[in-house]
Design a protein around this motif. Structure first.
Motif, PDB file in Angstrom:
ATOM      1  N   MET A 214      -3.772   3.979  -1.068  1.00  0.00           N
ATOM      2  CA  MET A 214      -4.200   3.136  -2.183  1.00  0.00           C
ATOM      3  C   MET A 214      -3.137   2.053  -2.382  1.00  0.00           C
ATOM      4  N   GLY A 215      -3.406   1.113  -3.257  1.00  0.00           N
ATOM      5  CA  GLY A 215      -2.413   0.101  -3.583  1.00  0.00           C
ATOM      6  C   GLY A 215      -1.425   0.623  -4.608  1.00  0.00           C
TER       7      GLY A 215
ATOM      8  N   PRO B  67       0.850  -1.193   0.000  1.00  0.00           N
ATOM      9  CA  PRO B  67       0.000   0.000   0.000  1.00  0.00           C
ATOM     10  C   PRO B  67       0.884   1.241   0.000  1.00  0.00           C
TER      11      PRO B  67
ATOM     12  N   GLU C  20      -2.570   0.104  -8.223  1.00  0.00           N
ATOM     13  CA  GLU C  20      -3.552   1.088  -8.672  1.00  0.00           C
ATOM     14  C   GLU C  20      -2.875   2.398  -9.043  1.00  0.00           C
TER      15      GLU C  20
ATOM     16  N   GLU D 293      -6.632  -7.747  -1.497  1.00  0.00           N
ATOM     17  CA  GLU D 293      -7.611  -6.665  -1.376  1.00  0.00           C
ATOM     18  C   GLU D 293      -7.594  -5.761  -2.611  1.00  0.00           C
ATOM     19  N   GLU D 294      -6.403  -5.419  -3.076  1.00  0.00           N
ATOM     20  CA  GLU D 294      -6.292  -4.523  -4.219  1.00  0.00           C
ATOM     21  C   GLU D 294      -6.796  -5.189  -5.494  1.00  0.00           C
TER      22      GLU D 294
ATOM     23  N   LYS E 286     -10.533  -5.053  -5.458  1.00  0.00           N
ATOM     24  CA  LYS E 286     -11.036  -3.714  -5.760  1.00  0.00           C
ATOM     25  C   LYS E 286     -10.953  -3.418  -7.251  1.00  0.00           C
TER      26      LYS E 286
END
Length: 416
Positions: free
Chosen positions: A23-24, A15, A27, A78-79, A82
């Motif tokens: 955010m990751g 992160p 991303e 998680e990323e 998303k």
């Protein structure tokens, strides 16, 4: 005797704090300049996280039996969830094909072909256990399990039996090692993978005897003993895997190790586990599956002396009738690079570690596990423990640690 070959890919993105919010890193890369090196790499990194599932599905549907180990950090899972859900992957194309729903593809593989790829558990935020406060270990371990179970279901989670220590970091202090082993066992883990540097090599052993057997790690301190099964990274083949080891080269090295076992008259077949990052470098992004993994899987039905299994499949088949070899911990512990200096040496690293310890203590003392108002603080603490913030010895990543730590300090200073 057949040699068992188990390629293993490690996946992680940290992160970051960017544009005034967390955010990751993937991303951030995807949303940057598409003509930059980072923007170009981002799409291929994303494809790399999809590749194990993609190729497992294709090969299995051809009637072949691919076998592989993977671990994905909790923050990366998680990323990926998303980006799979918010349309980011749907709008990105690699070689003309949309990245699509990466988590959905993984769910399909785990449900339809559960024997093809074995996940191991790991820490939620890729923390380095030798420098992470002991009071946070269980939260890191169970945080990953919560995410994996939510994404893929309880049946898939029940098949997760082994554990990947981020950075392959194992402490040498026997008291702390006992505490970590007990924590892993409490959380339901049966075995872990270690680097050879973390183990004390018995006198007269060859490298294959140390790196290609299942051992029972035995740790003693203050009259107490703790044990857990461990497999060991094949160091040389792990390096070769990341640098472009093709299928024929793999077979030659596998057969060399098999020859050592036959010469030493060892009863259990060699277990050969090369591990490497699954996304870093041109080899892993462009070449590994096409030049190495797929050809090996296609060769397996014709080979009399080599097979592919996952680690837990090997354990179920060979460890039980055969006693695992006892080994002890090296007094210095170890990591994938040998020592611990990249996580604990230098003023900035030590300052970050001291602040994490202080904030960890504050979260533990002021919050209650049943108090939902402290969930954000607990989650943020785990993120602060991400190993990448200190590993690179770079101002950008040190500043990332400071940003998350500052956010946590502010949160703890605010009345709840």
């Amino acid at each position: 005797m057949k040699a068992t070959f188990v390629p293993w890919l490690h996946m992680h993105q940290p992160p970051i704090w960017w544009n005034h919010r967390p955010m990751g890193n993937l991303e951030k890369m995807l949303n940057g300049d598409p003509n930059s090196e980072e923007g170009w790499n981002a799409q291929w990194f994303a494809q790399a996280y999809k590749n194990p599932a993609k190729y497992a599905l294709e090969l299995s549907r051809r009637g072949l039996k691919p076998r592989m180990m993977v671990d994905y950090s909790g923050v990366l899972l998680e990323e990926l969830a998303k980006l799979s859900q918010d349309g980011t992957f749907a709008s990105r194309h690699v070689d003309g094909d949309p990245l699509g729903d990466v988590i959905g593809l993984w769910r399909e593989v785990l449900n339809e072909y559960p024997d093809a790829i074995e996940f191991t558990g790991t820490a939620y935020s890729h923390c380095y256990f030798p420098t992470t406060p002991e009071r946070d270990w269980q939260a890191q371990i169970m945080g990953w399990k919560q995410i994996f179970g939510d994404l893929f279901g309880e049946a898939a989670l029940e098949r997760v039996r082994g554990f990947w220590l981020p950075e392959m970091g194992m402490m040498g202090d026997p008291k702390r090692a006992i505490a970590l082993i007990r924590c892993l066992k409490r959380c339901g883990y049966e075995w872990l993978i270690l680097p050879a540097s973390a183990l004390s090599r018995p006198e007269g052993w060859t490298t294959p005897q140390l790196e290609n057997q299942v051992h029972e790690l035995q740790v003693q301190a203050d009259g107490e003993t703790e044990r857990i099964l461990c497999v060991v990274r094949d160091t040389d083949m792990g390096i070769r895997q990341q640098s472009g080891h093709n299928a024929d080269g793999c077979l030659n090295d596998i057969r060399y190790r098999l020859g050592v076992f036959e010469r030493e008259q060892l009863s259990s077949p060699p277990l050969i586990v090369p591990t490497s990052d699954g996304e870093n470098g041109n080899v892993m992004m462009f070449e590994y599956f096409k030049n190495t993994f797929v050809p090996l899987v296609e060769m397996m039905p014709q080979l009399a002396d080599v097979e592919m299994l996952t680690v837990s499949q090997y354990l179920d088949r060979h460890i039980g009738s055969t006693q695992a070899t006892p080994v002890s911990l090296n007094t210095t512990g170890g990591s994938w690079i040998g020592g611990h200096e990249s996580w604990n040496e230098g003023d900035r690293r030590q300052a970050i570690a001291l602040k994490i310890e202080a904030l960890s203590r504050q979260v533990a003392e002021q919050g209650s596990p049943s108090d939902p108002s402290w969930d954000e603080a607990r989650q943020l603490l785990l993120v602060c423990e991400t190993s990448c913030f200190v590993y690179w010895n770079a101002e950008f990543w040190f500043d990332q640690a400071d940003a998350f730590l500052g956010k946590l300090e502010g949160l703890l200073a605010t009345p709840v």
